[in-house]
Scaffold this active site. Structure first.
Site, PDB file in Angstrom:
ATOM      1  N   VAL A  12       0.834  -1.215   0.000  1.00 20.03           N
ATOM      2  CA  VAL A  12       0.000   0.000   0.000  1.00 20.03           C
ATOM      3  C   VAL A  12       0.869   1.266   0.000  1.00 20.03           C
ATOM      4  O   VAL A  12       0.564   2.242  -0.692  1.00 20.03           O
ATOM      5  CB  VAL A  12      -0.967   0.005   1.214  1.00 20.03           C
ATOM      6  CG1 VAL A  12      -1.848   1.245   1.193  1.00 20.03           C
ATOM      7  CG2 VAL A  12      -1.832  -1.250   1.218  1.00 20.03           C
ATOM      8  N   LYS A 200     -12.748  -4.965  10.467  1.00 17.14           N
ATOM      9  CA  LYS A 200     -13.470  -4.034   9.584  1.00 17.14           C
ATOM     10  C   LYS A 200     -14.922  -3.839  10.041  1.00 17.14           C
ATOM     11  O   LYS A 200     -15.424  -2.709  10.023  1.00 17.14           O
ATOM     12  CB  LYS A 200     -13.393  -4.536   8.146  1.00 17.14           C
ATOM     13  CG  LYS A 200     -11.969  -4.438   7.583  1.00 17.14           C
ATOM     14  CD  LYS A 200     -11.808  -5.217   6.294  1.00 17.14           C
ATOM     15  CE  LYS A 200     -10.414  -5.082   5.715  1.00 17.14           C
ATOM     16  NZ  LYS A 200     -10.148  -6.056   4.643  1.00 17.14           N
TER      17      LYS A 200
HETATM   18  N1  HSE Z   1      -6.058  -8.721   3.468  1.00 16.25           N
HETATM   19  C1  HSE Z   1      -7.079  -7.759   3.242  1.00 16.25           C
HETATM   20  C2  HSE Z   1      -8.127  -8.379   2.336  1.00 16.25           C
HETATM   21  C3  HSE Z   1      -6.471  -6.547   2.619  1.00 16.25           C
HETATM   22  O1  HSE Z   1      -7.856  -9.410   1.735  1.00 16.25           O
HETATM   23  O2  HSE Z   1      -9.236  -7.862   2.262  1.00 16.25           O
HETATM   24  C4  HSE Z   1      -7.396  -5.361   2.516  1.00 16.25           C
HETATM   25  O3  HSE Z   1      -7.783  -4.889   3.772  1.00 16.25           O
END
Ligand code: HSE
Length: 408
Positions: A12, A200
């Site tokens: 990123v 998340k």
């Molecule tokens: N490892 C995470 C995914 C990266 O595969 O969604 C993005 O947050």
């Protein structure tokens, strides 16, 4: 002129610098000022990098430079990110991060520090990669009371499930490709065991419901127990298996929240979301359902969200006051797992249909080609987790599959 420091030059971080330089002119127009990447912090050496003159190894160089207005944290994890972010905010620098673990664990505290220091802590890239979701949730949907959120929040697992279901690819092979494409976490168990999706949904729930939901409060299951047989039964059910992070306001005022693989009906907007794509369905009391869709992982989609935050952070000279939630040590507002209600798909052997009906009442049977004798699979009416566990114990037999059914 806003000077920027980027902490971390991984997938990123390198994408962020690339986009900031590639689109410099148009970004500067949007920011209303010049944008300059002054430093890139990384412990590794990049002797061939076109930006080699910008690399530093000591964070204090950045912290003590009053010219740096925006710090971009894309290292990931809690240490040393937390200290770097906190001290940057305390020093009056805005911070932009893609670090979902940091926001899920320390979000309330860091938002408070940002407000107290009249700077910003932005994290659009922490959920959904390139999908705009944080800003829509706290700005565009501010007229709504959020009733529920359900999302395919992890690109790696969605990629693996898609490859397994559509192309018959083995789990390990699909994971290896996802790693190569830069989708997976450094430790991919965070993807496949659901921790990433958990972080998340915690961020989304905290923002939507106004109180910090900590990852430990969320029952989390990954995709490692999903079998080819479950996939076949799900086809007969008329849907797809997806790893879903979901949070739902309940009549008792509590928030039911969970990460789990789920049977999703074909008609759902989440059912056709494949590969690295993520989708987040938000239900507001005023607008009804809205769905946000796009690439949920990968260098450039994630960099796109980071850079958009950088532009806004560079432009603002004060703290944004809609992006905020309260800390809450007391997590009693999160519904206990045992009380969460949903339908279940159950696959077992060693019991008859009559026994299953005696215990579970009215069920719907599912079939698959070449099922061995003695295997039965069915779906239940919505029942609580406790009721389901009690009934399974009472029924006995060998349990081979138990996947929730979600109606989003
Ligand atoms: N490892 C995470 C995914 C990266 O595969 O969604 C993005 O947050």
């Amino acid at each position: 002129m806003a000077k920027i420091a980027v902490l971390g030059h991984g997938v990123v971080g390198s994408g962020t610098v690339e986009v900031l330089l590639k689109s410099k002119q148009s970004l500067e127009k949007k920011a209303g000022q010049e944008l300059e990447v002054k430093y890139i912090l990384d412990l590794r050496d990049f002797p061939d990098s076109p930006y080699k003159d910008k690399f530093v190894k000591n964070f204090d160089v950045i912290l003590n430079d009053p010219e740096v207005k925006v710090v971009v944290e894309v290292i990931g994890g809690i240490n040393p990110s937390y200290e770097y972010v906190k001290s940057s905010l305390l020093a009056g620098k805005s911070v932009v991060t893609s670090n979902k673990e940091l926001v899920a664990v320390k979000g309330a505290e860091l938002l408070k520090i940002a407000h107290e220091n009249n700077v910003n802590f932005f994290f659009e890239a922490s959920v959904g990669g390139g999908i705009p979701i944080i800003r829509p949730l706290h700005q565009c949907l501010s007229a709504d009371k959020i009733i529920g959120i359900a999302g395919i929040l992890n690109g790696t697992t969605n990629y693996i499930l898609t490859k397994m279901i559509r192309d018959n690819m083995a789990f390990g092979d699909a994971l290896a490709i996802a790693q190569k494409l830069g989708y997976a976490e450094r430790d991919p168990s965070a993807d496949i065991e659901g921790a990433d999706a958990c972080r998340k949904i915690c961020i989304l729930a905290s923002l939507a419901f106004g109180k910090h939901v900590y990852p430990e409060s969320v029952h989390t299951e990954g995709i490692t127990k999903v079998t080819a047989e479950d996939v076949e039964y799900c086809e007969n059910f008329g849907g797809s298996i997806k790893l879903i992070g979901w949070a739902q306001r309940q009549d008792n005022g509590k928030i039911a929240i969970m990460v789990c693989p789920a049977f999703i009906r074909e008609e759902s907007q989440l059912a056709g979301v494949n590969d690295v794509f993520n989708a987040i369905l938000v239900c507001g009391d005023t607008t009804g359902d809205v769905v946000f869709y796009g690439k949920g992982a990968g260098k450039l989609p994630t960099a796109s969200a980071v850079v958009a935050d950088v532009v806004i952070a560079a432009k603002l000279n004060s703290s944004s006051n809609t992006l905020y939630w309260e800390d809450s040590e007391n997590q009693d507002f999160v519904e206990k797992k045992e009380n969460i209600v949903c339908g279940h798909y159950i696959r077992l052997s060693g019991v008859t249909k009559a026994q299953a009906e005696q215990v579970f009442g009215s069920v719907k049977y599912l079939v698959r080609a070449n099922a061995p004798e003695g295997e039965i699979a069915f779906t239940t009416e919505p029942i609580s987790e406790k009721e389901c566990a009690d009934k399974l114990e009472q029924l006995g037999g060998e349990l081979m599959g138990n996947i929730r059914i979600l109606d989003y």
